[in-house]
Design a protein around this motif. Sequence first.
Motif, PDB file in Angstrom:
ATOM      1  N   LEU A  96      -8.749   5.343 -17.142  1.00  9.45           N
ATOM      2  CA  LEU A  96     -10.046   5.834 -16.687  1.00  9.45           C
ATOM      3  C   LEU A  96     -10.886   4.712 -16.082  1.00  9.45           C
ATOM      4  O   LEU A  96     -11.556   4.903 -15.056  1.00  9.45           O
ATOM      5  N   TYR A  97     -10.842   3.546 -16.692  1.00 17.16           N
ATOM      6  CA  TYR A  97     -11.613   2.409 -16.181  1.00 17.16           C
ATOM      7  C   TYR A  97     -11.110   2.020 -14.795  1.00 17.16           C
ATOM      8  O   TYR A  97     -11.904   1.822 -13.861  1.00 17.16           O
TER       9      TYR A  97
ATOM     10  N   GLY B 232      -2.001   4.192  -6.375  1.00 17.63           N
ATOM     11  CA  GLY B 232      -2.071   3.582  -7.703  1.00 17.63           C
ATOM     12  C   GLY B 232      -2.742   4.488  -8.715  1.00 17.63           C
ATOM     13  O   GLY B 232      -2.317   4.577  -9.870  1.00 17.63           O
ATOM     14  N   MET B 233      -3.796   5.197  -8.295  1.00 18.66           N
ATOM     15  CA  MET B 233      -4.444   6.139  -9.205  1.00 18.66           C
ATOM     16  C   MET B 233      -3.503   7.286  -9.566  1.00 18.66           C
ATOM     17  O   MET B 233      -3.466   7.735 -10.712  1.00 18.66           O
ATOM     18  N   TRP B 234      -2.744   7.773  -8.581  1.00 21.60           N
ATOM     19  CA  TRP B 234      -1.774   8.832  -8.861  1.00 21.60           C
ATOM     20  C   TRP B 234      -0.736   8.355  -9.872  1.00 21.60           C
ATOM     21  O   TRP B 234      -0.373   9.091 -10.804  1.00 21.60           O
ATOM     22  N   GLN B 235      -0.238   7.146  -9.709  1.00 24.32           N
ATOM     23  CA  GLN B 235       0.778   6.629 -10.622  1.00 24.32           C
ATOM     24  C   GLN B 235       0.227   6.477 -12.032  1.00 24.32           C
ATOM     25  O   GLN B 235       0.906   6.811 -13.011  1.00 24.32           O
ATOM     26  N   ARG B 236      -0.975   5.955 -12.154  1.00 28.87           N
ATOM     27  CA  ARG B 236      -1.572   5.815 -13.481  1.00 28.87           C
ATOM     28  C   ARG B 236      -1.709   7.179 -14.163  1.00 28.87           C
ATOM     29  O   ARG B 236      -1.435   7.317 -15.363  1.00 28.87           O
ATOM     30  N   THR B 237      -2.122   8.159 -13.403  1.00 32.92           N
ATOM     31  CA  THR B 237      -2.330   9.482 -13.986  1.00 32.92           C
ATOM     32  C   THR B 237      -1.020  10.122 -14.404  1.00 32.92           C
ATOM     33  O   THR B 237      -0.905  10.699 -15.492  1.00 32.92           O
ATOM     34  N   GLU B 238      -0.007  10.024 -13.571  1.00 29.14           N
ATOM     35  CA  GLU B 238       1.279  10.650 -13.884  1.00 29.14           C
ATOM     36  C   GLU B 238       1.943  10.000 -15.084  1.00 29.14           C
ATOM     37  O   GLU B 238       2.607  10.671 -15.877  1.00 29.14           O
TER      38      GLU B 238
ATOM     39  N   LEU C  29      -4.794  14.400 -11.395  1.00 25.45           N
ATOM     40  CA  LEU C  29      -5.715  13.710 -10.505  1.00 25.45           C
ATOM     41  C   LEU C  29      -5.912  14.556  -9.254  1.00 25.45           C
ATOM     42  O   LEU C  29      -4.944  15.020  -8.646  1.00 25.45           O
ATOM     43  N   THR C  30      -7.156  14.770  -8.891  1.00 26.17           N
ATOM     44  CA  THR C  30      -7.497  15.458  -7.647  1.00 26.17           C
ATOM     45  C   THR C  30      -8.445  14.563  -6.872  1.00 26.17           C
ATOM     46  O   THR C  30      -9.413  14.035  -7.420  1.00 26.17           O
ATOM     47  N   ALA C  31      -8.157  14.389  -5.592  1.00 31.16           N
ATOM     48  CA  ALA C  31      -8.990  13.560  -4.726  1.00 31.16           C
ATOM     49  C   ALA C  31      -9.056  14.212  -3.360  1.00 31.16           C
ATOM     50  O   ALA C  31      -8.019  14.554  -2.775  1.00 31.16           O
TER      51      ALA C  31
ATOM     52  N   ARG D  91     -11.335  13.164  -9.307  1.00 29.54           N
ATOM     53  CA  ARG D  91     -11.403  13.626 -10.686  1.00 29.54           C
ATOM     54  C   ARG D  91     -10.078  13.337 -11.382  1.00 29.54           C
ATOM     55  O   ARG D  91      -9.014  13.738 -10.886  1.00 29.54           O
ATOM     56  N   ALA D  92     -10.145  12.635 -12.488  1.00 28.99           N
ATOM     57  CA  ALA D  92      -8.965  12.327 -13.300  1.00 28.99           C
ATOM     58  C   ALA D  92      -9.165  12.936 -14.673  1.00 28.99           C
ATOM     59  O   ALA D  92     -10.214  12.753 -15.304  1.00 28.99           O
ATOM     60  N   GLU D  93      -8.146  13.642 -15.140  1.00 33.62           N
ATOM     61  CA  GLU D  93      -8.222  14.342 -16.424  1.00 33.62           C
ATOM     62  C   GLU D  93      -6.963  14.015 -17.222  1.00 33.62           C
ATOM     63  O   GLU D  93      -5.846  14.159 -16.722  1.00 33.62           O
TER      64      GLU D  93
END
Length: 458
Positions: free
Chosen positions: A337-338, A392-398, A404-406, A416-418
Amino acid sequence: MDVTQVIPSRAGARQAIPLRERGRVRDRVREFARDPVGMFRRSLTELPFDYPPKVIIIADIMTFVIGVAATVQRHAYFPTALPLVAVLLLFVSVPAFCLLGVVPNPATLGVCGMAAAALFLLQPVSTDVAPFVLVIIVGEVAAIASVRVGVAVAIGAVAELVAFDMVGHVLWSADNERFEGMPMYSIGVVLGLMCGLMLQYQRRFLYQERHYQDMRAAHAAEEERRRIAREVHDVIAHSLSITLLHLTAARHALETDRDVDEAVEALVDAERLGRQAMADIRRTVGLLDKRPSKLVPEPSVGDIDDLVGDFVRAGLDVRYRCTDDLSPVSAAVGLALYRIGQESLANVVKHAPGATASVVLAVDDATAALTVTNTLPGGLPAQRGHGMGLSGMWQRTELLGGRLTAGPSEDGWSVRAEFPLATTKSWVSCPLPGLLADAAAALPPIGSRPRNILREGA
């Protein structure tokens, strides 16, 4: 992968060296006479067969025991030398390899073994052990040759037994009548073939597993490099974005207001963030070093407050809201999240200068969600980037099983990351995104140069 096509090769094993390169026969004979055991061990390591030396030694010992037992059984035929010649044929490959460098091959092993068994069977005895020579030889050939060659040698061995049984030279009883012994020995030959094939397939499966382990290690190393690349990218993007904002503020203060104190304050913040970024980069790159590095805690969800504060002090118009308890958030989810919030705000500075942004963090018993929205001033097009930040955000979320929706939103751009907090609870559909957007829109605006973070319900 077809395991039958795997060709094992022992690491560090040396191939047989031609005679002209290994010295004269006389020198090898002298070396063998001086240290026969040592030379035999060295010769074993030079064999191209990928088996431990103990396996080869055990097979030779068993062949020697069977040969000696078959020779003793034929004591009544002495002084004929057929049993002794048969024993020499069984072991002709050993001196040929040690003294001449001739590597044993399936053809020589099969021919010599079948010839030795034939010499034994020419002098029939009761309860003969000589046919077991064929069992050992077939097993050895099957262990070092292809399946076709092993099967061919096994068929030849069984044919030899059948031929001697038909002419009446195998297993004579006391009353000179034959009894059924040939089927037992034929089954023994088949078992020898199966044992040899099992040894060969065992080694091939072992090397296949080692190959898979190397692939998994390479994949793990590649994933680690990607993780470090993401960390370095996030740190650099964040620090440079805020540093540029501080430098812009300092330049603006000097050009317009001639406010030296405000410019110095902005430069001090930029210097502090630059040093912090360098420390983070050293810590991240230090993961590549084999030496143990100093353990520094990773950013967590509780540090998002300070993260937003850095952007606020740099001049970004951003609002932050968090009204929930952050204790259910794990360290891994908190770091994700950070970093996602860090990258999102850095993208706002990079792609939408002068925009206003809002950061909303919502945590309940099942999920933790971070929503970052910003406006698009000046009619900037809402286009998806193709750089490393979004991927990178997609990889962290998966990696953490989140979502993740952007993309474009009503007022501009939204990320938005959940993440799930409890694996036993399933995702449920709720109007949380709309509520968060309404809550963000209801927050009071902040000036273009805010100095404090507004928190509601903290």
